[in-house]
Write a protein that holds these residues in place. Structure first.
Motif, short mmCIF file in Angstrom:
data_model
loop_
_atom_site.label_atom_id
_atom_site.label_comp_id
_atom_site.label_asym_id
_atom_site.label_seq_id
_atom_site.Cartn_x
_atom_site.Cartn_y
_atom_site.Cartn_z
N MET A 183 0.90 -1.35 0.13
CA MET A 183 -0.12 0.00 -0.01
C MET A 183 0.85 1.17 0.11
N ASN A 184 0.62 2.18 -0.62
CA ASN A 184 1.25 3.39 -0.87
C ASN A 184 0.83 4.54 0.33
N ASP A 185 1.61 4.65 1.28
CA ASP A 185 1.03 5.82 2.01
C ASP A 185 1.81 7.12 2.16
N THR A 186 2.47 7.47 0.99
CA THR A 186 2.78 8.75 0.71
C THR A 186 2.02 9.70 1.04
N PRO A 187 2.38 11.07 1.16
CA PRO A 187 1.14 12.03 1.57
C PRO A 187 0.56 12.65 0.22
N ALA A 188 1.20 12.32 -0.88
CA ALA A 188 0.61 12.71 -2.20
C ALA A 188 -0.75 11.84 -2.66
N HIS A 189 -0.15 10.60 -2.18
CA HIS A 189 -1.13 9.24 -2.52
C HIS A 189 -2.32 9.42 -1.50
N ALA A 190 -2.06 9.68 -0.07
CA ALA A 190 -3.03 9.55 0.66
C ALA A 190 -4.10 10.82 0.37
N LEU A 191 -3.43 11.98 0.04
CA LEU A 191 -4.37 13.38 -0.13
C LEU A 191 -5.11 13.10 -1.79
N ASP A 192 -4.63 12.35 -2.47
CA ASP A 192 -5.18 12.21 -4.08
C ASP A 192 -6.53 12.53 -4.08
N ARG A 193 -7.35 11.81 -3.07
CA ARG A 193 -8.94 11.77 -3.22
C ARG A 193 -9.49 12.19 -1.79
N ALA A 194 -8.62 13.15 -1.20
CA ALA A 194 -9.15 13.75 0.05
C ALA A 194 -10.17 14.84 -0.43
N ARG A 195 -11.11 15.17 0.41
CA ARG A 195 -12.29 16.16 0.37
C ARG A 195 -11.37 17.45 1.07
N TRP A 196 -11.22 18.53 0.21
CA TRP A 196 -10.70 19.83 0.32
C TRP A 196 -11.56 20.73 0.96
N ARG A 197 -11.16 21.56 2.12
CA ARG A 197 -12.32 22.40 2.62
C ARG A 197 -11.57 23.91 3.07
N LYS A 198 -12.44 24.76 2.90
CA LYS A 198 -11.91 26.06 3.35
C LYS A 198 -12.69 26.63 4.62
N SER A 199 -12.19 27.60 5.22
CA SER A 199 -12.30 27.97 6.47
C SER A 199 -13.83 28.95 6.05
N SER A 200 -14.79 28.75 6.98
CA SER A 200 -15.97 29.26 6.79
C SER A 200 -15.73 30.90 6.73
N HIS A 201 -14.55 31.35 7.27
CA HIS A 201 -14.48 32.70 7.36
C HIS A 201 -13.98 33.45 6.12
N SER A 202 -13.87 32.66 4.97
CA SER A 202 -13.53 32.81 3.79
C SER A 202 -14.51 33.46 2.95
N GLN A 203 -16.01 33.19 3.53
CA GLN A 203 -17.00 33.89 2.81
C GLN A 203 -17.04 33.63 1.23
N GLY A 204 -16.76 32.29 0.77
CA GLY A 204 -17.04 31.99 -0.67
C GLY A 204 -15.81 32.53 -1.57
N GLN A 205 -14.93 33.36 -0.86
CA GLN A 205 -13.70 34.16 -1.80
C GLN A 205 -12.66 33.02 -1.97
N THR A 206 -11.78 33.20 -3.03
CA THR A 206 -10.89 32.08 -3.43
C THR A 206 -9.37 32.47 -3.21
N ASN A 207 -9.42 33.63 -2.22
CA ASN A 207 -7.91 33.98 -1.69
C ASN A 207 -7.67 33.53 -0.54
N CYS A 208 -7.64 32.17 -0.21
CA CYS A 208 -7.40 31.63 1.19
C CYS A 208 -6.88 30.31 0.66
N VAL A 209 -6.66 29.37 1.99
CA VAL A 209 -6.02 28.24 1.81
C VAL A 209 -7.06 27.16 2.00
N GLU A 210 -6.97 25.79 1.55
CA GLU A 210 -7.73 24.88 1.67
C GLU A 210 -6.78 23.69 2.63
#
Length: 71
Positions: A1-28
């Motif tokens: 099994m490949n447990d590298t970070p890239a492989h593990a995060l390949d299908r992860a659900r990305w989320r933004k802070s609720s404080h971003s208010q729908g803007q795109t200039n933040c981190v996920e």
């Protein structure tokens, strides 16, 4: 099994802070298989991903909450 970070995060659900208010200039953030990934929301799936272990991320969050990074 490949447990590298890239492989593990390949299908992860990305989320933004609720404080971003729908803007795109933040981190996920995504978590998967013991890893935490952080990427630039402006670039979405094309963004480079910074990866951290769960303990590293927990230490970072504790530092933020403890004002460790205030100037």
């Amino acid at each position: 099994m490949n447990d590298t970070p890239a492989h593990a995060l390949d299908r992860a659900r990305w989320r933004k802070s609720s404080h971003s208010q729908g803007q795109t200039n933040c981190v996920e953030v995504a978590t998967a298989a013991g890893w935490v990934g952080v990427r630039d929301s402006k670039l979405g799936a094309d963004s480079p991903i910074l990866t951290f272990t769960q303990p590293e991320w927990a230490a970072f969050i504790a530092g933020v909450k403890g004002n460790e990074f205030d100037l």
